[in-house]
Design a protein around this motif. Structure first.
Motif, PDB file in Angstrom:
ATOM      1  N   ARG A  46       0.874  -1.179   0.000  1.00 25.12           N
ATOM      2  CA  ARG A  46       0.000   0.000   0.000  1.00 25.12           C
ATOM      3  C   ARG A  46       0.907   1.223   0.000  1.00 25.12           C
ATOM      4  O   ARG A  46       1.821   1.336   0.829  1.00 25.12           O
ATOM      5  N   TRP A  47       0.639   2.131  -0.927  1.00 24.33           N
ATOM      6  CA  TRP A  47       1.617   3.217  -1.127  1.00 24.33           C
ATOM      7  C   TRP A  47       0.890   4.526  -1.437  1.00 24.33           C
ATOM      8  O   TRP A  47      -0.140   4.541  -2.107  1.00 24.33           O
ATOM      9  N   ALA A  48       1.426   5.623  -0.896  1.00 24.79           N
ATOM     10  CA  ALA A  48       0.940   6.956  -1.265  1.00 24.79           C
ATOM     11  C   ALA A  48       2.131   7.843  -1.574  1.00 24.79           C
ATOM     12  O   ALA A  48       3.213   7.673  -1.007  1.00 24.79           O
ATOM     13  N   HIS A  49       1.912   8.768  -2.489  1.00 23.21           N
ATOM     14  CA  HIS A  49       2.982   9.682  -2.913  1.00 23.21           C
ATOM     15  C   HIS A  49       2.463  11.105  -2.779  1.00 23.21           C
ATOM     16  O   HIS A  49       1.349  11.416  -3.213  1.00 23.21           O
ATOM     17  N   LEU A  50       3.260  11.954  -2.133  1.00 24.04           N
ATOM     18  CA  LEU A  50       2.901  13.363  -1.991  1.00 24.04           C
ATOM     19  C   LEU A  50       3.860  14.194  -2.827  1.00 24.04           C
ATOM     20  O   LEU A  50       5.076  14.192  -2.561  1.00 24.04           O
ATOM     21  N   ASP A  51       3.345  14.851  -3.858  1.00 22.25           N
ATOM     22  CA  ASP A  51       4.191  15.772  -4.630  1.00 22.25           C
ATOM     23  C   ASP A  51       4.103  17.127  -3.945  1.00 22.25           C
ATOM     24  O   ASP A  51       3.056  17.790  -3.957  1.00 22.25           O
ATOM     25  N   ILE A  52       5.214  17.535  -3.329  1.00 20.96           N
ATOM     26  CA  ILE A  52       5.228  18.744  -2.498  1.00 20.96           C
ATOM     27  C   ILE A  52       5.980  19.895  -3.184  1.00 20.96           C
ATOM     28  O   ILE A  52       6.418  20.835  -2.518  1.00 20.96           O
ATOM     29  N   ALA A  53       6.094  19.804  -4.527  1.00 25.21           N
ATOM     30  CA  ALA A  53       6.854  20.836  -5.250  1.00 25.21           C
ATOM     31  C   ALA A  53       6.308  22.241  -4.969  1.00 25.21           C
ATOM     32  O   ALA A  53       7.068  23.201  -4.867  1.00 25.21           O
ATOM     33  N   GLY A  54       4.985  22.360  -4.842  1.00 32.57           N
ATOM     34  CA  GLY A  54       4.404  23.685  -4.645  1.00 32.57           C
ATOM     35  C   GLY A  54       4.240  24.079  -3.189  1.00 32.57           C
ATOM     36  O   GLY A  54       4.010  25.258  -2.886  1.00 32.57           O
ATOM     37  N   THR A  55       4.333  23.126  -2.276  1.00 34.50           N
ATOM     38  CA  THR A  55       3.972  23.427  -0.887  1.00 34.50           C
ATOM     39  C   THR A  55       5.160  23.427   0.081  1.00 34.50           C
ATOM     40  O   THR A  55       5.049  23.944   1.185  1.00 34.50           O
ATOM     41  N   ALA A  56       6.277  22.849  -0.329  1.00 38.90           N
ATOM     42  CA  ALA A  56       7.395  22.691   0.619  1.00 38.90           C
ATOM     43  C   ALA A  56       8.157  23.989   0.824  1.00 38.90           C
ATOM     44  O   ALA A  56       8.899  24.117   1.785  1.00 38.90           O
ATOM     45  N   TRP A  57       7.966  24.937  -0.110  1.00 33.91           N
ATOM     46  CA  TRP A  57       8.618  26.218   0.147  1.00 33.91           C
ATOM     47  C   TRP A  57       7.908  27.365  -0.541  1.00 33.91           C
ATOM     48  O   TRP A  57       7.130  27.184  -1.459  1.00 33.91           O
ATOM     49  N   ARG A  58       8.208  28.553  -0.039  1.00 35.50           N
ATOM     50  CA  ARG A  58       7.710  29.789  -0.651  1.00 35.50           C
ATOM     51  C   ARG A  58       8.773  30.249  -1.623  1.00 35.50           C
ATOM     52  O   ARG A  58       9.952  30.323  -1.281  1.00 35.50           O
ATOM     53  N   SER A  59       8.310  30.567  -2.827  1.00 37.07           N
ATOM     54  CA  SER A  59       9.242  30.845  -3.899  1.00 37.07           C
ATOM     55  C   SER A  59       9.478  32.343  -4.059  1.00 37.07           C
ATOM     56  O   SER A  59       8.611  33.149  -3.728  1.00 37.07           O
ATOM     57  N   GLY A  60      10.663  32.694  -4.571  1.00 35.43           N
ATOM     58  CA  GLY A  60      10.936  34.063  -5.009  1.00 35.43           C
ATOM     59  C   GLY A  60      10.931  35.112  -3.925  1.00 35.43           C
ATOM     60  O   GLY A  60      10.620  34.847  -2.768  1.00 35.43           O
ATOM     61  N   GLY A  61      11.338  36.320  -4.305  1.00 37.73           N
ATOM     62  CA  GLY A  61      11.251  37.478  -3.406  1.00 37.73           C
ATOM     63  C   GLY A  61      12.036  37.323  -2.124  1.00 37.73           C
ATOM     64  O   GLY A  61      12.939  36.497  -2.019  1.00 37.73           O
ATOM     65  N   THR A  62      11.670  38.128  -1.133  1.00 39.85           N
ATOM     66  CA  THR A  62      12.413  38.117   0.125  1.00 39.85           C
ATOM     67  C   THR A  62      11.785  37.131   1.100  1.00 39.85           C
ATOM     68  O   THR A  62      12.313  36.888   2.173  1.00 39.85           O
ATOM     69  N   ASN A  63      10.649  36.594   0.702  1.00 40.35           N
ATOM     70  CA  ASN A  63       9.909  35.699   1.570  1.00 40.35           C
ATOM     71  C   ASN A  63      10.310  34.239   1.354  1.00 40.35           C
ATOM     72  O   ASN A  63       9.772  33.323   1.954  1.00 40.35           O
ATOM     73  N   LYS A  64      11.262  34.062   0.436  1.00 42.30           N
ATOM     74  CA  LYS A  64      11.728  32.753   0.041  1.00 42.30           C
ATOM     75  C   LYS A  64      12.113  31.892   1.252  1.00 42.30           C
ATOM     76  O   LYS A  64      12.785  32.357   2.157  1.00 42.30           O
ATOM     77  N   GLY A  65      11.713  30.653   1.243  1.00 40.50           N
ATOM     78  CA  GLY A  65      12.135  29.784   2.347  1.00 40.50           C
ATOM     79  C   GLY A  65      11.260  28.560   2.464  1.00 40.50           C
ATOM     80  O   GLY A  65      10.167  28.485   1.888  1.00 40.50           O
ATOM     81  N   ALA A  66      11.745  27.589   3.214  1.00 41.79           N
ATOM     82  CA  ALA A  66      11.019  26.334   3.382  1.00 41.79           C
ATOM     83  C   ALA A  66       9.832  26.529   4.312  1.00 41.79           C
ATOM     84  O   ALA A  66       9.835  27.403   5.170  1.00 41.79           O
TER      85      ALA A  66
END
Ligand code: BES
Ligand code: MN
Ligand code: ZN
Length: 499
Positions: free
Chosen positions: A458-478
């Protein structure tokens, strides 16, 4: 920051600041009302001036309280006087801590657990206060010679009536463990690729295991992978001077006979794309390509901290993906540990290559379930944006359990299909399968690729490309996601909610 539960009468507290709630109709919470009465109606007078409407997220700091051991009162708008949604509760907490950070106080007392929140008990509210506050206070140990502004806050008490003490203490313990796990995940993810290498990640995992007697660590080196036939994983690290590692953290808190829950995290400490080099813009962000792996470390730390009655194995395949004369090339065909051959049509689709061998390796543990977390595809961000993580899985019950956990943890997921029609896109002329499925449904075909290596459990996969970090700007970070979601799933499993 340190967190405590406090049940003494509010007006007898000594505090730099007490945080109280105000509704949109200017109604005071019980704590606000009590302080109002003890301060000759300081709170109502300020409300009468119209300085605070009570809208969710508004704040007013009363900076001086005459003749009181309470130095300040922070008024926080809650919105409509009705049970708050979990999201609004978080918004109010986030606003409160943002204001506190800007002032020079060292301790504060939060009374907002008394606010009614739909579907939430005192344990949940206490836990959420710790999680939201700690998230806002996170700072990466400075790599700047002149650090950005800091804050003075050190101690937060969460006010609780004596009848709710037991519930609050459970929430506190869970909140601290989850907040610590999120902080560890963010720290590792924020560190740059020249510091946080596969070797560094393995060292951090080793240190973690050394501090917790219930954790045991094993690190597979490239030679071990060679022996095991992990041709897909090894093909990714060929182009890098940094040796790949496969970190295995074992936590045994359950019945020794109980099948383990295996948690896998993609640990690409830098993904340049390899020979299929990525464009320069935003490439720095690919240091976060190990957020899944960092989450595994955080989750295992929290499981040990909470002494969960479960057996959990965390696996982190970690490598760099670099261009080099010896790097794998488009068209190369490699043999995975499962025996399946893979045509590498794009060397930038490396996550699935390191994960597929790890999935095959997971089989040896006879897992109850396997959950992987990976910043796997840019296509996931195109499909779902940065709000939910994408969820895939070959077992409806497991997916439903994760959806339920995501709702209580306020760490959302959205399930996408793994229908066999998509497998067509992974066909190769020369090998058993190709490592990319063309431009359509990229997040789904990536998951379909993984599914081919997860057929026996039994297996599940979480694609976290969009949620694991805040992109760009000064707010960038995990962000530390999906640690809260997976922790909630484990807590639910521990309390016997999901069989
Ligand atoms: N790590 C990336 C995915 C990614 C992209 C995560 C952007 C976060 C933000 C992954 O290794 C990758 O490069 N995927 C490729 C796959 C493609 C070549 C099929 C992508 O998404 O472009
Ligand atoms: Mn890539
Ligand atoms: Zn990647």
């Amino acid at each position: 920051m340190e967190y405590f539960i406090e049940s003494a009468a509010l007006d007898q507290l000594t505090s730099d600041c007490v945080i109280v709630g105000i509704y949109e109709n200017q109604a005071l919470t019980a704590a606000a009302d009590l302080l109002d009465q003890r301060t000759q109606h300081l709170v109502s007078k300020i409300l009468q001036r119209g300085d605070l409407k009570g809208k969710n997220g508004e704040t007013v700091l009363i900076n001086f309280v005459p003749d009181s051991t309470i130095a300040r009162i922070l008024l926080v708008g809650l919105g409509k006087q009705a049970p708050l949604s979990k999201k609004d509760f978080r918004k109010a907490l986030a606003a409160a801590i943002k204001t506190l950070k800007e002032h020079t106080l060292t301790n504060a007392c939060c009374t907002l657990a008394e606010v009614e929140v739909s579907g939430a008990d005192w344990t949940w509210k206490t836990r959420r206060i710790v999680e939201v506050f700690d998230d806002a206070l996170y700072q990466l140990k400075p790599l700047k010679s002149i650090p950005d502004s800091s804050y003075a806050l050190q101690k937060m008490t969460i006010w609780t009536p004596s009848k709710s003490l037991e519930a609050a203490n459970i929430g506190l313990k869970q909140g601290v463990a989850i907040a610590d796990a999120v902080a560890l995940t963010k720290k590792l993810a924020d560190l740059p690729g020249n510091i946080c290498t596969p070797t560094y990640l393995a060292e951090q995992a080793t240190q973690l295991a050394a501090t917790k007697t219930s954790l045991r660590i094993e690190i597979l080196e490239e030679a071990d992978m060679q022996t095991l036939g992990m041709g897909a994983l090894l093909s990714v690290s060929r182009g890098s001077r940094q040796p790949a590692k496969l970190i295995a953290l074992h936590y045994q808190g359950g019945n020794p006979q109980a099948k383990p829950i295996v948690i896998i995290g993609k640990g690409l400490t830098f993904d340049a794309g390899g020979i299929s080099l990525k464009p320069a813009e935003g490439m720095d962000e690919m240091k976060y390509d190990m957020c899944g792996g960092a989450s595994v470390l955080g989750i295992l730390q929290a499981a040990a901290q909470l002494a969960l009655p479960l057996n959990i194995i965390g696996l982190v395949p970690t490598s760099e993906n670099m261009p080099d004369g010896d790097a794998n090339k488009p068209g190369d065909i490699v043999t995975s540990m499962s025996g399946k051959t893979i045509e590498i049509l794009n060397t930038d689709a490396e996550g699935r290559l390191i994960l597929c061998d790890t999935l095959t390796y997971a089989q040896k543990y006879n897992p109850d379930v396997v959950i992987d977390m990976a910043t796997l595809t840019g296509a996931c961000i195109v499909a779902l944006g940065r709000v939910p993580s994408a969820l895939f899985g070959n077992d409806d019950q497991l997916c439903q359990d994760l959806i339920n956990a995501s709702e209580s943890a306020s760490d959302s997921v959205w399930r996408l299909p793994l229908w066999e029609e998509y497998q067509e896109q992974l066909k190769s002329n020369f090998a058993d399968l190709a490592n990319i499925g063309g431009k359509d449904g990229g997040s789904i075909t990536a998951a379909c690729f993984l599914a081919r290596f997860a057929e026996t459990f039994r297996w599940a996969h979480l694609d976290i490309a969009g949620t694991a970090w805040r992109s760009g700007g000064t707010n960038k970070g995990a962000t530390g996601r999906p640690v809260p979601l997976v922790m909630q799933y484990l807590l639910n499993r521990a309390s016997g909610l999901n069989a």
